[in-house]
Scaffold this motif. Structure first.
Motif, PDB file in Angstrom:
ATOM      1  N   THR A   1       0.869  -1.179   0.000  1.00  0.00           N
ATOM      2  CA  THR A   1       0.000   0.000   0.000  1.00  0.00           C
ATOM      3  C   THR A   1       0.900   1.221   0.000  1.00  0.00           C
ATOM      4  O   THR A   1       2.038   1.172   0.473  1.00  0.00           O
ATOM      5  CB  THR A   1      -0.918   0.028   1.226  1.00  0.00           C
ATOM      6  N   PHE A   2       0.391   2.349  -0.557  1.00  0.00           N
ATOM      7  CA  PHE A   2       1.177   3.566  -0.711  1.00  0.00           C
ATOM      8  C   PHE A   2       0.488   4.729  -0.001  1.00  0.00           C
ATOM      9  O   PHE A   2      -0.743   4.807   0.031  1.00  0.00           O
ATOM     10  CB  PHE A   2       1.348   3.918  -2.192  1.00  0.00           C
TER      11      PHE A   2
ATOM     12  N   ASP B   1       5.771  17.875   2.537  1.00  0.00           N
ATOM     13  CA  ASP B   1       6.296  18.653   3.667  1.00  0.00           C
ATOM     14  C   ASP B   1       6.022  17.953   4.991  1.00  0.00           C
ATOM     15  O   ASP B   1       5.679  18.576   6.017  1.00  0.00           O
ATOM     16  CB  ASP B   1       5.705  20.058   3.667  1.00  0.00           C
ATOM     17  N   GLY B   2       6.143  16.600   4.994  1.00  0.00           N
ATOM     18  CA  GLY B   2       5.993  15.810   6.209  1.00  0.00           C
ATOM     19  C   GLY B   2       4.588  15.412   6.571  1.00  0.00           C
ATOM     20  O   GLY B   2       4.383  14.635   7.513  1.00  0.00           O
ATOM     21  N   ALA B   3       3.573  15.889   5.847  1.00  0.00           N
ATOM     22  CA  ALA B   3       2.176  15.570   6.167  1.00  0.00           C
ATOM     23  C   ALA B   3       1.586  14.694   5.077  1.00  0.00           C
ATOM     24  O   ALA B   3       1.874  14.885   3.890  1.00  0.00           O
ATOM     25  CB  ALA B   3       1.359  16.852   6.305  1.00  0.00           C
ATOM     26  N   PRO B   4       0.715  13.680   5.455  1.00  0.00           N
ATOM     27  CA  PRO B   4       0.122  12.807   4.436  1.00  0.00           C
ATOM     28  C   PRO B   4      -0.857  13.574   3.544  1.00  0.00           C
ATOM     29  O   PRO B   4      -1.546  14.492   3.997  1.00  0.00           O
ATOM     30  CB  PRO B   4      -0.587  11.735   5.260  1.00  0.00           C
ATOM     31  N   LEU B   5      -0.918  13.217   2.266  1.00  0.00           N
ATOM     32  CA  LEU B   5      -1.842  13.826   1.312  1.00  0.00           C
ATOM     33  C   LEU B   5      -3.081  12.947   1.211  1.00  0.00           C
ATOM     34  O   LEU B   5      -2.991  11.756   0.864  1.00  0.00           O
ATOM     35  CB  LEU B   5      -1.173  13.971  -0.058  1.00  0.00           C
ATOM     36  N   SER B   6      -4.197  13.494   1.532  1.00  0.00           N
ATOM     37  CA  SER B   6      -5.448  12.740   1.562  1.00  0.00           C
ATOM     38  C   SER B   6      -5.750  12.150   0.186  1.00  0.00           C
ATOM     39  O   SER B   6      -5.700  12.846  -0.834  1.00  0.00           O
ATOM     40  CB  SER B   6      -6.606  13.644   2.014  1.00  0.00           C
TER      41      SER B   6
ATOM     42  N   SER C   1      -1.673   5.801  -4.490  1.00  0.00           N
ATOM     43  CA  SER C   1      -1.171   4.977  -5.593  1.00  0.00           C
ATOM     44  C   SER C   1       0.348   5.117  -5.672  1.00  0.00           C
ATOM     45  O   SER C   1       0.958   5.879  -4.923  1.00  0.00           O
ATOM     46  CB  SER C   1      -1.817   5.394  -6.921  1.00  0.00           C
ATOM     47  N   SER C   2       0.968   4.407  -6.623  1.00  0.00           N
ATOM     48  CA  SER C   2       2.434   4.437  -6.745  1.00  0.00           C
ATOM     49  C   SER C   2       2.942   5.692  -7.436  1.00  0.00           C
ATOM     50  O   SER C   2       4.151   5.886  -7.543  1.00  0.00           O
ATOM     51  CB  SER C   2       2.925   3.203  -7.504  1.00  0.00           C
ATOM     52  N   SER C   3       2.043   6.547  -7.931  1.00  0.00           N
ATOM     53  CA  SER C   3       2.463   7.795  -8.578  1.00  0.00           C
ATOM     54  C   SER C   3       1.636   8.953  -8.050  1.00  0.00           C
ATOM     55  O   SER C   3       0.552   8.767  -7.478  1.00  0.00           O
ATOM     56  CB  SER C   3       2.331   7.684 -10.098  1.00  0.00           C
ATOM     57  N   LEU C   4       2.180  10.185  -8.271  1.00  0.00           N
ATOM     58  CA  LEU C   4       1.522  11.396  -7.777  1.00  0.00           C
ATOM     59  C   LEU C   4       1.797  12.528  -8.747  1.00  0.00           C
ATOM     60  O   LEU C   4       2.949  12.775  -9.116  1.00  0.00           O
ATOM     61  CB  LEU C   4       2.063  11.764  -6.389  1.00  0.00           C
ATOM     62  N   THR C   5       0.700  13.207  -9.191  1.00  0.00           N
ATOM     63  CA  THR C   5       0.855  14.383 -10.042  1.00  0.00           C
ATOM     64  C   THR C   5       0.808  15.615  -9.159  1.00  0.00           C
ATOM     65  O   THR C   5      -0.130  15.793  -8.359  1.00  0.00           O
ATOM     66  CB  THR C   5      -0.257  14.443 -11.101  1.00  0.00           C
TER      67      THR C   5
END
Length: 754
Positions: A360-361, A366-371, A375-379
């Motif tokens: 799981t990904f 900046d140290g905080a999770p992105l809601s 997935s294995s990629s991020l735009t």
């Protein structure tokens, strides 16, 4: 002045040559120096080799010269050649100024502390008039600065093997090397196998043959024994490997907490085992320790494991490695650059890969999770620091801790800056071409922070090279090659990306001119008669800015040609197009009779019916004369087939050197072992063949039947027994020894019959 029909002797020929060439040869004759006894040791024998040290370094040579007197301010200088007998850079050993009326005296000298060689020669030079003696015979000379026992070990590691033995396995090889001598590579060595001298001369020896090995410093044929540097002995033994291996597969997969034991395939033979992980000992050496338990509960148990065995009569050997893997150790690998520059209106995609079975990904900014970013990629379209956290959810080791990928820093630039530099090596005013190119692209934030974005953006910019601030037509690549020194000047690079304009630093290119500047001279040897040498340039110096250089220093900026009377190395430098135009070098040396080199001795002995060729070198021209002053040849060599005295004259510009060559036939009879000293004039004297008689380098020594020395002479004149020699028995046996430079040539007995 030559009279082909006259019968002048060789001394007369020399006198004629001297009259024909006034002031070119001084009348004084300096004889070659010879080793002399040390008066402070009470010895009557000259030294044959100089084995100097810090505790003893006192040697004497005898020097003689002939009338007329030298000038009152003259000095005699004793000089030493290099170890090959060459006087290109002689070393001054001694200098005397109070021997100008002494035709036979001794020099005292000390051997230089860097002397190591078998063929040093000595010569004497006078200062007024400037004359140089012939070089002496060669002498071994060594400064024995290390005189302790050497120590050798395998690879020079400093560890002496148990019992002095090393096993050599399966036809392999080992290397023995010294480990207790400073600056080991500056010496030469004698290696021995079971007392047989080997050819290796360095401080290490690769061994592939069993035997007992030791080494000593090579201080030459005579001095080596006095240094006492013989090393310890290492015996190299041969054997066969047992084929040690770790049982099981080459790769073992384990989870944390799993028990596992590694076992060697050999056991029960009294062997000693040492276990390694990643090349570091983790267990042993232990007798019969052929197993290793892996503790998978500790961090870092994974790695490459090996086992090594050793024992009496057994080759030490190490197994192939097996790999132990931690199935719970997962990876999260970043798939994009570490630094990314976001231009206005752009976005970028970040991604990671993993070896987890069911990952799981979760992405962080900046140290905080992105809601929702799982997935294995991020735009992304915002600046910040991003990474992904990977967690294993299935497989055999689901207890593995999450792993974070490497971070990616995303910035928005305020500006860009280029750095350009020379590609490869470049030396100003030496190289005739150079390539310059971009090395770094930095994104500059509004706070002044710099981010290297070369790999990300070097293909995105449009480039333009400038010369002296002006664009160069067609030069729009990332590199620029300059090949013409007429284009010397300042270069820079500009670039455009979207709304950004970037500028580089400046580089000043100064290429060497492709013109040539040649100096010529009417000679390169200064004679001792006040002669001069003229040096000229191939280029007209009128109107040029130039400087003449002697031995690296400028000394004349006005003369269009030089007339010199001093030795040295001369060059010309002309200022042109930002870089000086440098000429070739002209080296002028003082006249030295040793410049004439013969490849044979001046005293030649040949067998009647055979020939001997002598070749001269160093001069500009040569003439060979016989005893009748008839010119025989003008070549640099001459082949002799008849006895007699011959004259060689060699010209060095306006300087001339003469050498007398004496040719005699070699006797073909053997060394006699019986003489009849009865005064009848027949076989009264012990006559040696010409090979050994009248040779200043051959020492003839005769001993009586008790070993007492009764005769010792170099340059033997076939004059023993002397008139004062008495024989108290009818038949007496004597022993003789013939030697040259300390090396035995012949030995045997002489029976004297009265």
């Amino acid at each position: 002045m030559r009279k082909n029909n006259s019968t002048y002797s060789i001394p007369a020929i020399i006198a004629i040559v001297m009259m024909c060439i006034p002031l070119r040869i001084s009348a004084q004759v300096l004889n070659q120096p010879e080793a002399a006894p040390n008066p402070n040791l009470g010895s009557s024998f000259p030294w044959t080799a100089a084995c100097a040290s810090a505790s003893f370094n006192e040697y004497f040579v005898n020097f003689t010269w002939n009338f007329p007197l030298v000038e009152s301010n003259n000095e005699f200088i004793l000089e030493l050649s290099d170890s090959n007998g060459n006087f290109g850079a002689p070393v001054e050993l001694a200098r005397v100024a109070d021997k100008n009326t002494d035709f036979d005296f001794d020099f005292e000298f000390a051997v230089p502390n860097d002397a190591r060689g078998e063929n040093y020669r000595l010569r004497v030079r006078s200062t007024n008039p400037a004359k140089t003696s012939p070089p002496s015979v060669p002498y071994p000379m060594y400064f024995v600065d290390f005189s302790s026992a050497l120590r050798i070990s395998e690879d020079g590691n400093g560890t002496l093997p148990d019992g002095g033995e090393i096993q050599q396995c399966d036809g392999g090889s080992i290397t023995l090397a010294t480990h207790n001598i400073p600056n080991a590579s500056t010496y030469q060595y004698n290696w021995y196998r079971s007392s047989t001298l080997l050819s290796e001369k360095s401080n290490q020896l690769t061994v592939s043959t069993p035997g007992m090995y030791y080494v000593e410093l090579d201080y030459g044929s005579i001095c080596t024994g006095s240094a006492n540097t013989s090393s310890n002995i290492i015996e190299v033994l041969t054997g066969s490997s047992l084929g040690v291996a770790i049982a099981g597969p080459s790769t073992v997969d384990l989870c944390v907490g799993d028990p596992h034991t590694l076992t060697a395939n050999l056991g029960g033979s009294g062997l000693t085992y040492t276990w390694y992980k990643d090349g570091v000992v983790v267990s042993g050496p232990t007798v019969e320790g052929n197993t290793l338990n892996i503790n998978t509960s500790i961090s870092g148990f994974e790695g490459n494991y090996e086992v090594e065995i050793e024992g009496s009569g057994v080759c030490t050997e190490k197994s192939s490695a097996i790999t132990v893997q931690n199935l719970g150790s997962i990876l999260a690998t970043r798939q994009n650059d570490a630094n990314i520059v976001l231009l206005p209106g752009q976005d970028e995609t970040l991604s990671v890969t993993t070896n987890a079975v069911s990952p799981t990904f979760q992405w962080f900014k900046d140290g905080a999770p992105l809601s929702g970013e799982t997935s294995s990629s991020l735009t992304i379209s915002d600046i910040g620091v991003y990474f992904a956290r990977v967690t294993e959810t299935a497989g055999s080791c689901v207890t593995a801790a999450p792993v974070d990928s490497e971070s990616t820093t995303v910035v928005t630039p305020d500006s860009f800056e280029f750095t350009i530099d020379f590609v490869g090596t470049y030396t100003e005013c030496v190289d005739s071409n150079v390539t310059i190119g971009i090395t770094t692209i930095d994104a500059i934030s509004n706070s002044g922070a710099r981010t290297n974005v070369t790999s990300a953006l070097e293909n995105s910019f449009t480039y333009q090279w400038t010369y002296e601030g002006n664009p160069l037509s067609g030069e729009t690549s990332r590199t620029l090659t300059v090949t013409d020194n007429s284009n010397n000047g300042v270069y820079a690079l500009t670039g455009v990306l979207s709304s950004f304009n970037a500028n580089s630093n400046s580089l000043n290119v100064r290429l060497a001119t492709n013109e040539s500047l040649a100096l010529t001279s009417d000679g390169n040897v200064l004679c001792p008669n006040g002669s001069t040498i003229t040096i000229s340039s191939s280029r007209d110096l009128s109107g040029e800015s130039f400087q003449w250089i002697k031995d690296g220093s400028s000394f004349d900026t006005t003369s269009t040609s030089l007339t010199i009377a001093e030795s040295g190395t001369y060059q010309l430098s002309i200022d042109t197009n930002d870089c000086p135009l440098i000429s070739n070098e002209i080296t002028v040396v003082p006249f030295d009779e040793s410049l004439l080199v013969l490849d044979r001795s001046e005293n030649i002995v040949i067998i009647e019916g055979e020939t001997e060729t002598v070749t001269a070198s160093g001069a500009q021209s040569y003439e060979w004369f016989d005893s009748n002053n008839s010119l025989l040849s003008s070549q640099d060599s001459f082949t002799f087939d008849a006895e007699g005295q011959y004259l060689l004259t060699a010209d060095f510009g306006s300087c001339t050197v003469s050498r007398v060559i004496t040719v005699s036939f070699r006797d073909t009879f053997a060394i006699p072992n019986v003489i009849t000293a009865n005064g009848d004039g027949i076989n009264d004297l012990w006559v040696l063949p010409n090979t050994f008689s009248r040779d200043p380098q051959v020492l003839v020594t005769i001993f009586d039947e008790r070993g007492k020395e009764v005769f010792s002479q170099t340059n033997y004149e076939n004059n023993w027994p002397e008139s004062t020699t008495s024989f108290n028995q009818q038949n007496m046996i004597f022993y003789y020894k013939l030697s040259r430079e300390g090396k035995n040539l012949r030995q045997g007995t002489i029976t004297v019959i009265r």
